[in-house]
Each structure stands twice: as C-alpha cells, then as structure tokens.
Design an enzyme around this catalytic site. Structure first.
Site, PDB file in Angstrom:
ATOM      1  CD  GLU A   1      -3.219   0.176   0.209  1.00 43.95           C
ATOM      2  OE1 GLU A   1      -2.786   1.204  -0.384  1.00 43.95           O
ATOM      3  OE2 GLU A   1      -4.399  -0.207   0.129  1.00 43.95           O
TER       4      GLU A   1
ATOM      5  CG  ASN B   1      -8.765   2.586   0.669  1.00 42.95           C
ATOM      6  OD1 ASN B   1      -7.554   2.838   0.747  1.00 42.95           O
ATOM      7  ND2 ASN B   1      -9.272   1.427   1.051  1.00 42.95           N
TER       8      ASN B   1
ATOM      9  CG  ASP C   1      -7.460  -0.443  -1.956  1.00 42.21           C
ATOM     10  OD1 ASP C   1      -6.894   0.488  -1.363  1.00 42.21           O
ATOM     11  OD2 ASP C   1      -7.406  -1.612  -1.546  1.00 42.21           O
TER      12      ASP C   1
END
Length: 293
Positions: free
Chosen positions: A18, A148, A198
């Site tokens: 991430e 997100n 996301d």
C-alpha cells in the site's frame, strides 16, 4: 477492458502492499507492506530495491524536504530522516486506540495532508479521515470503515475519497489554500460491480485512477463521474497506483495477498507483487507536506 502489458518492478510478495509514493527529485519510488512493517525503496535508475524495517505499521509517506519524510503510522505521524531511517513521532493519531491504525492518505496541493484511519480488522465505523496542516490535526469525517481513494484535483479545489465498505467514490469542494472542505461530500461514482474501490491518484488532466481491489483492474473516472477506461492488471488485489518516472508517464501499482488462503494464492500467481505499466497518461509531481507555517 484494456490490456496494456505490465512489468514486475518487485517480485517480493507484500502481505498488504500500500501507500506508493514517488520522489521526482531522486527518481525514487516508495511503498509499504503495512502488516509486515516494511518500507520499500526503489531506485528506478538502477532498479535497486531496498527493504527497511519499521518500528510500527505504516501506510503512507510524503516528502517534507530533501532530507525528511512524513510517514503515517498506526499511532501517529512520524518524521523520518531519509539518510538514517530514524523516525520520531511528530503528531499522535488515535494513539489512545489500540483498535485502529492509519490507512490511505495523500497531500493536497497546498501541502495539507488528508489521512485516514481504520479498524485493524476493517471493523465497521471505527475509522475516520483527518486533515493535517502546518502542525495542526483535525478530524473531518468520523464513522468510516475503510477510508481510501484520497486524492485531489490538480487545481486543489476538489477532494475525492471513499469508504471501501460502501464502495461509492465521493467528491467534495475544498479551499485551494489549505484543503479544508467547503461543502458536504456528494457521491461521484458507485455501482454494484465486483471488487472494491481502493487507492487512487489523479493525473495531470484531472482523471482519477483507481485500483479495484478484488477485480484485477484499474478504473479511470472523469471529474463528472463517468468511467473513462478500465485496464487489466495481472493480480487479483491491486491496492494503489502512483505515477512515476522522469516524465511521470508510468504507473506503479501495489498489490496484496491479505485475506487469501492457499488455494486463492495458487490461482493468483502474482499476488503481492509490485507492477509498472505505461498508461498513456501523465501524472503530477506530488506536493511536499507542510509541517509549519
């Protein structure tokens, strides 16, 4: 659905890759494995990749100057010295809650940081989005589950975000001087399609590039809420994109194997790897975060 061809930047399989970032001054890409408490540094000119161990789970990074970075960790915002890797807590962030950690975040053109928190197990309504500017932290949106897709229009007048559990991309007008909201958020895009919204990044033309977790693709949305493109990526759970390279014409995409059993990993041979593709678009240099006035 477009298939542009993708190369593998890193073979390492991140448990939860991430928070990718790119430092144009040094031609260096950075990303995290949140769960394994690791920071990856990719020197793109040589393709050398360095793994740094971290004292806490961390999820995003922004440059302060040529010597320091601001890193969002599970209990606060840390200043990291690039040369030594030394980290010092600058501002606590939900440090009194063992149930939450930092998640997605990005810097507004003014230098303000929007940073999200979430339950460590993705529990409903434990998360929030915060605004951090010139040393001051305030909560913008409480009661979220998995914040997100935090990103901003090139002119700094619009912010985007989502709660991945609700799967609706939101837009909100913000003050270009400091990134504070000036109205209530409104839905921009949401469907019942497979996968979850996301991480996202905005390109130089204002298009929103989103990693669709669980659907093996990147989707591109216009500021008007239309889906302009969908691009396949060779991994089930892409997590976040960022533009990289001297011309900012390549896209780095992180991924994860979090939540996948042995059978799922077997049919997703690239799980957790980090990829690069040429999207036919250009990004913008990410702004530095402002710690002080």
């Amino acid at each position: 659905m477009e298939d542009l061809g993708v190369s593998i930047l890193s073979d390492h399989r991140c448990h939860l890759g991430e928070g990718p970032a790119y430092d144009a001054a040094t031609d260096t890409a950075w990303w995290f494995d949140i769960i394994e408490r690791e920071l990856f540094e990719a020197r793109l000119a040589t393709r050398e990749i360095i793994r740094h161990s971290l004292p806490v789970m961390c999820s995003m990074l922004a440059p302060i100057d040529d010597r320091r970075q601001l890193i969002a960790g599970e209990d606060g915002l840390y200043v990291r010295e690039i040369a030594t890797g030394r980290m010092a807590l600058h501002t606590p962030l939900e440090a009194d809650s063992a149930a939450t950690r930092s998640n997605d975040g990005r810097v507004h053109p003014s230098g303000a940081l929007w940073i999200g928190t979430m339950g460590r197990g993705g529990e409903r309504s434990l998360g929030a989005i915060y605004h951090f500017f010139e040393g001051r932290l305030r909560r913008l949106y409480p009661g979220l589950s998995i914040p997100n897709s935090i990103c901003f229009s090139p002119d700094g007048r619009t912010a985007y975000f989502t709660d991945s559990r609700e799967n609706v991309l939101m837009r909100v007008s913000v003050d270009p001087a400091d990134g504070t909201p000036t109205e209530e958020p409104q839905p921009l895009y949401g469907t019942g399609e497979p996968g979850d919204l996301d991480g996202s990044v905005v390109d130089a033309d204002g298009l929103i590039w989103n990693a669709r977790w669980g659907a093996s693709r990147l989707d591109v949305y216009t500021p008007a809420g239309e889906r302009a493109r969908s691009i396949t990526v060779p991994v089930l759970q892409p997590s976040c994109p960022v533009f990289i390279g001297a011309a900012l014409d390549r896209l780095l995409v992180t991924s994860a194997w979090q939540g996948m059993d042995d059978a799922m990993r077997a049919v997703d041979p690239n799980h957790g790897r980090t990829f690069v593709l040429r999207p036919g678009a250009r990004g913008r240099v990410e702004p530095h975060v402002r710690l002080a006035a």
